[in-house]
Design an enzyme around this catalytic site. Structure first.
Site, PDB file in Angstrom:
ATOM      1  N   TYR A 108      57.446 -15.111  26.527  1.00 45.09           N
ATOM      2  CA  TYR A 108      56.962 -14.670  25.223  1.00 45.09           C
ATOM      3  C   TYR A 108      55.481 -15.046  25.113  1.00 45.09           C
ATOM      4  O   TYR A 108      55.141 -16.194  24.852  1.00 45.09           O
ATOM      5  CB  TYR A 108      57.798 -15.355  24.128  1.00 45.09           C
ATOM      6  CG  TYR A 108      57.669 -14.804  22.732  1.00 45.09           C
ATOM      7  CD1 TYR A 108      56.648 -13.941  22.364  1.00 45.09           C
ATOM      8  CD2 TYR A 108      58.584 -15.169  21.748  1.00 45.09           C
ATOM      9  CE1 TYR A 108      56.541 -13.454  21.082  1.00 45.09           C
ATOM     10  CE2 TYR A 108      58.495 -14.694  20.456  1.00 45.09           C
ATOM     11  CZ  TYR A 108      57.461 -13.834  20.138  1.00 45.09           C
ATOM     12  OH  TYR A 108      57.360 -13.369  18.857  1.00 45.09           O
ATOM     13  N   PRO A 153      53.906  -5.954  17.362  1.00 38.09           N
ATOM     14  CA  PRO A 153      52.768  -6.227  16.467  1.00 38.09           C
ATOM     15  C   PRO A 153      53.190  -6.669  15.061  1.00 38.09           C
ATOM     16  O   PRO A 153      52.323  -6.757  14.173  1.00 38.09           O
ATOM     17  CB  PRO A 153      52.066  -4.878  16.420  1.00 38.09           C
ATOM     18  CG  PRO A 153      53.173  -3.879  16.525  1.00 38.09           C
ATOM     19  CD  PRO A 153      54.222  -4.507  17.414  1.00 38.09           C
ATOM     20  N   ASN A 154      54.465  -6.912  14.847  1.00 41.73           N
ATOM     21  CA  ASN A 154      54.949  -7.314  13.517  1.00 41.73           C
ATOM     22  C   ASN A 154      54.372  -6.425  12.409  1.00 41.73           C
ATOM     23  O   ASN A 154      53.735  -6.912  11.460  1.00 41.73           O
ATOM     24  CB  ASN A 154      54.649  -8.795  13.232  1.00 41.73           C
ATOM     25  CG  ASN A 154      55.606  -9.733  13.939  1.00 41.73           C
ATOM     26  OD1 ASN A 154      55.189 -10.500  14.795  1.00 41.73           O
ATOM     27  ND2 ASN A 154      56.903  -9.663  13.625  1.00 41.73           N
ATOM     28  N   LYS A 168      57.399 -10.331  26.910  1.00 41.67           N
ATOM     29  CA  LYS A 168      57.108  -9.810  25.573  1.00 41.67           C
ATOM     30  C   LYS A 168      55.707 -10.267  25.182  1.00 41.67           C
ATOM     31  O   LYS A 168      55.376 -11.444  25.338  1.00 41.67           O
ATOM     32  CB  LYS A 168      58.124 -10.355  24.567  1.00 41.67           C
ATOM     33  CG  LYS A 168      57.670 -10.257  23.104  1.00 41.67           C
ATOM     34  CD  LYS A 168      58.808 -10.496  22.147  1.00 41.67           C
ATOM     35  CE  LYS A 168      58.312 -10.677  20.719  1.00 41.67           C
ATOM     36  NZ  LYS A 168      59.388 -10.656  19.735  1.00 41.67           N
ATOM     37  N   ARG A 214      55.542 -22.954   6.224  1.00 37.46           N
ATOM     38  CA  ARG A 214      54.737 -22.178   7.181  1.00 37.46           C
ATOM     39  C   ARG A 214      53.832 -21.230   6.390  1.00 37.46           C
ATOM     40  O   ARG A 214      54.321 -20.460   5.565  1.00 37.46           O
ATOM     41  CB  ARG A 214      55.658 -21.392   8.119  1.00 37.46           C
ATOM     42  CG  ARG A 214      54.867 -20.546   9.104  1.00 37.46           C
ATOM     43  CD  ARG A 214      55.740 -19.847  10.138  1.00 37.46           C
ATOM     44  NE  ARG A 214      54.932 -18.871  10.858  1.00 37.46           N
ATOM     45  CZ  ARG A 214      55.393 -18.009  11.750  1.00 37.46           C
ATOM     46  NH1 ARG A 214      56.676 -18.002  12.061  1.00 37.46           N
ATOM     47  NH2 ARG A 214      54.592 -17.156  12.348  1.00 37.46           N
ATOM     48  N   HIS A 264      65.868 -12.740  18.637  1.00 34.15           N
ATOM     49  CA  HIS A 264      64.546 -13.127  18.144  1.00 34.15           C
ATOM     50  C   HIS A 264      64.423 -14.653  18.159  1.00 34.15           C
ATOM     51  O   HIS A 264      65.424 -15.359  18.178  1.00 34.15           O
ATOM     52  CB  HIS A 264      64.442 -12.568  16.717  1.00 34.15           C
ATOM     53  CG  HIS A 264      63.475 -13.244  15.833  1.00 34.15           C
ATOM     54  ND1 HIS A 264      63.811 -14.298  15.019  1.00 34.15           N
ATOM     55  CD2 HIS A 264      62.169 -13.005  15.612  1.00 34.15           C
ATOM     56  CE1 HIS A 264      62.742 -14.667  14.332  1.00 34.15           C
ATOM     57  NE2 HIS A 264      61.740 -13.902  14.673  1.00 34.15           N
ATOM     58  N   SER A 265      63.188 -15.126  18.131  1.00 36.54           N
ATOM     59  CA  SER A 265      63.011 -16.586  18.091  1.00 36.54           C
ATOM     60  C   SER A 265      61.812 -16.987  17.236  1.00 36.54           C
ATOM     61  O   SER A 265      60.989 -16.148  16.861  1.00 36.54           O
ATOM     62  CB  SER A 265      62.848 -17.103  19.521  1.00 36.54           C
ATOM     63  OG  SER A 265      61.658 -17.796  19.719  1.00 36.54           O
ATOM     64  N   LYS A 269      53.290 -10.682  21.950  1.00 38.40           N
ATOM     65  CA  LYS A 269      53.111 -10.619  20.494  1.00 38.40           C
ATOM     66  C   LYS A 269      51.768  -9.950  20.227  1.00 38.40           C
ATOM     67  O   LYS A 269      50.720 -10.442  20.652  1.00 38.40           O
ATOM     68  CB  LYS A 269      53.120 -12.050  19.924  1.00 38.40           C
ATOM     69  CG  LYS A 269      52.768 -12.181  18.470  1.00 38.40           C
ATOM     70  CD  LYS A 269      53.716 -11.452  17.559  1.00 38.40           C
ATOM     71  CE  LYS A 269      55.128 -12.004  17.649  1.00 38.40           C
ATOM     72  NZ  LYS A 269      56.096 -11.248  16.844  1.00 38.40           N
ATOM     73  N   HIS A 295      60.419 -19.291  21.942  1.00 41.22           N
ATOM     74  CA  HIS A 295      59.077 -19.882  21.828  1.00 41.22           C
ATOM     75  C   HIS A 295      58.996 -21.183  22.643  1.00 41.22           C
ATOM     76  O   HIS A 295      57.968 -21.852  22.623  1.00 41.22           O
ATOM     77  CB  HIS A 295      58.788 -20.246  20.359  1.00 41.22           C
ATOM     78  CG  HIS A 295      58.409 -19.099  19.477  1.00 41.22           C
ATOM     79  ND1 HIS A 295      59.185 -17.994  19.302  1.00 41.22           N
ATOM     80  CD2 HIS A 295      57.314 -18.907  18.680  1.00 41.22           C
ATOM     81  CE1 HIS A 295      58.591 -17.175  18.432  1.00 41.22           C
ATOM     82  NE2 HIS A 295      57.456 -17.712  18.056  1.00 41.22           N
TER      83      HIS A 295
HETATM   84  O1  GKR Z   1      55.889 -17.263  15.914  1.00 35.20           O
HETATM   85  O2  GKR Z   1      54.277 -16.089  15.071  1.00 35.20           O
HETATM   86  C1  GKR Z   1      55.403 -16.202  15.532  1.00 35.20           C
HETATM   87  C2  GKR Z   1      56.244 -14.974  15.628  1.00 35.20           C
HETATM   88  O3  GKR Z   1      55.546 -13.865  15.206  1.00 35.20           O
HETATM   89  C3  GKR Z   1      57.508 -15.157  14.858  1.00 35.20           C
HETATM   90  O4  GKR Z   1      57.303 -15.762  13.642  1.00 35.20           O
HETATM   91  C4  GKR Z   1      58.220 -13.866  14.655  1.00 35.20           C
HETATM   92  O5  GKR Z   1      59.241 -14.015  13.756  1.00 35.20           O
HETATM   93  O6  GKR Z   1      58.886 -14.077  16.960  1.00 35.20           O
HETATM   94  C5  GKR Z   1      58.884 -13.367  15.854  1.00 35.20           C
HETATM   95  C6  GKR Z   1      59.060 -11.910  16.014  1.00 35.20           C
HETATM   96  O7  GKR Z   1      59.554 -11.512  17.023  1.00 35.20           O
HETATM   97  O8  GKR Z   1      58.749 -11.167  15.095  1.00 35.20           O
HETATM   98 MG    MG Z   2      59.603  -9.445  16.301  1.00 31.68          MG
END
Ligand code: GKR
Ligand code: MG
Length: 440
Positions: free
Chosen positions: A151, A229-230, A197, A419, A335-336, A199, A364
């Site tokens: 990740y 890209p959330n 993966k 957070r 997911h994590s 992010k 993570h």
């Molecule tokens: O740790 O910033 C992060 C991730 O973006 C996490 O908060 C997300 O929930 O891993 C996540 C995701 O797959 O969307």
């Molecule tokens: Mg995600």
């Protein structure tokens, strides 16, 4: 057997400055470790989201949990639901979805995420009492080893922690394709992951397309790639990325939460399919509870649901989701969020006992370090990218109480109680930063 005491341990763990569409990770991630002591002398453990909100929720259900029978999980869930979500809003699709909230802060899954930790600790407790691993208590494992993916994150320099307790920066700054590839090689060399993966949602989309292409160039078509890209992209941009990465995301990869909302994802899917691009769309943001699944399916907006025992309501809920996805011909992965070894083992048992699991799970874990691990014996080991189910009862890990105490001390010393990646982004990168969805 009765639960005699619920113990709640707030802890903090160093977290590097990872970037996402949420903003920037704080120098510490917050977790809560719970222990359920029983009148039989066994204790069950679980790890969950951290900070004031989750702690208040555990306190609110203390009176329900203490004195309860750990075998009667359905009743415990019902009672916790009645206490935390009397209006039953968690069953309503859409509304306040995870799109606009960081995980662990979604009021819609307050019940599910609080119950999840209690369920996991009960299963650990029962497993220890009957001498069986958790995955074999919940119907039995279909696999002995669970694959996880590498990740990758864009990241500023730094290893997390603050003055006086700054942690070594294992991965350095990661802000361009070459650094993304370097971090992937480093992580894969150390853990043996076989899927990757990235992010995204951090740099302009064409830069992130270049990073995925660089990964494909380096690792070849046998290593599936995914990008998440959330929700940072518009429908048009998501289609542009999907078309551009047609080849790179093919063969076991996917496009995860490219844009906000199921309607948008449905449109992205239609437009990609019309151009003969069959890259599946995955989500842990638009589909966060059972009520979201039928709509996701009807709109063909999501082909892969990203489960997570921490907010779907525990291990048994994810098994149910796995069955539903199988019937609906949807894929399932996991997911994590920033976590330690207790969560990793809960995820591993969950995945081991979920038959329809079609991709390597996210974790993570590589971003956290030995110094903060609370599991006795140190960090959980990966073998060729997988975690093996230990031949031990319950989750197969126990707490190192000295390490737990250090985690608690760290928590007491820091100002963070929730957070907030936007606040961190404003503090360290851009004072005027806003989370704009879609940004591109
Ligand atoms: O740790 O910033 C992060 C991730 O973006 C996490 O908060 C997300 O929930 O891993 C996540 C995701 O797959 O969307
Ligand atoms: Mg995600």
């Amino acid at each position: 057997m009765k639960i005699s005491r619920l113990k709640i341990h707030p802890i903090a763990i160093a977290d590097p400055p990872l970037r996402g569409s949420y903003g920037l990770h704080a120098p510490f991630a917050l977790r809560t470790v719970i222990e359920l002591e029983s009148d039989s002398g066994f204790t069950g453990i679980a790890e969950s989201y951290g900070g004031d909100g989750p702690i208040a929720a555990f306190e609110a259900v203390r009176g329900i949990v203490e004195g309860a029978d750990p075998f009667r999980l359905a009743e415990l869930s019902r009672r916790i639901g009645t206490r935390l979500d009397p209006a039953g809003t968690a069953g309503v699709p859409g509304g306040t979805s995870q799109t606009y909230l960081v995980p662990g802060e979604n009021p819609l899954d307050l019940h599910n995420r609080t119950f999840a930790a209690i369920e996991i600790a009960c299963l650990d407790l029962i497993g220890k009492a009957v001498g069986k691993p958790v995955c074999d208590l919940i119907g039995g494992r279909v696999r002995d080893r669970v694959q996880f993916s590498a990740y990758l994150f864009y990241k500023h320099a730094g290893g997390g922690g603050i003055a006086g307790e700054a942690y070594p920066d294992e991965y350095g700054e990661i802000m361009d394709p070459a650094a993304v590839v370097r971090s992937a090689k480093q992580m894969i060399a150390q853990y043996g992951f076989k899927e990757i993966k990235l992010k995204g949602g951090v740099l302009p989309p064409d830069d992130e397309i270049a990073a995925i292409r660089a990964l494909r160039h380096e690792f070849g078509p046998m290593v599936p790639l995914r990008i998440d890209p959330n929700c940072a992209w518009s429908v048009d941009t998501s289609v542009h990325v999907g078309l551009s990465l047609d080849e790179e995301l093919d063969g076991g990869g996917y496009l995860e939460d490219p844009c906000p909302g199921l309607d948008g994802m449905g449109e992205v899917r239609r437009r990609l399919v019309a151009k003969n691009v069959d890259t599946p769309l995955a989500s842990n943001v638009a589909v966060t509870n059972f009520a979201d699944v039928p709509r996701a399916r009807d709109l063909d907006a999501v082909q892969i649901v990203l489960s997570d025992p921490h907010y779907w309501g525990g291990l048994r809920a994810v098994q149910t989701l796995s069955n539903i996805c199988e019937v609906l011909k949807m894929g399932l992965s996991m997911h994590s969020n920033s976590h330690l070894g207790v969560s990793l083992m809960a995820m591993t048992h969950c995945a081991a006992a979920s038959p329809n699991l079609t991709y390597a799970c996210d974790t993570h874990y590589p971003w956290q370090v030995e110094k903060d691990e609370i599991v006795e014996g140190g960090r959980v080991r990966f073998v060729d990218g997988a975690v093996l189910i230990p031949d031990k009862p319950g989750l197969g890990v126990s707490l190192d109480y000295d390490q737990l105490a250090r985690g608690r001390e760290r928590y007491q010393k820091i100002p963070f109680r929730k957070r907030d990646d936007t606040a961190e982004m404003r503090k360290h990168v851009d004072p005027n930063w806003e989370r704009i969805l879609p940004r591109w």
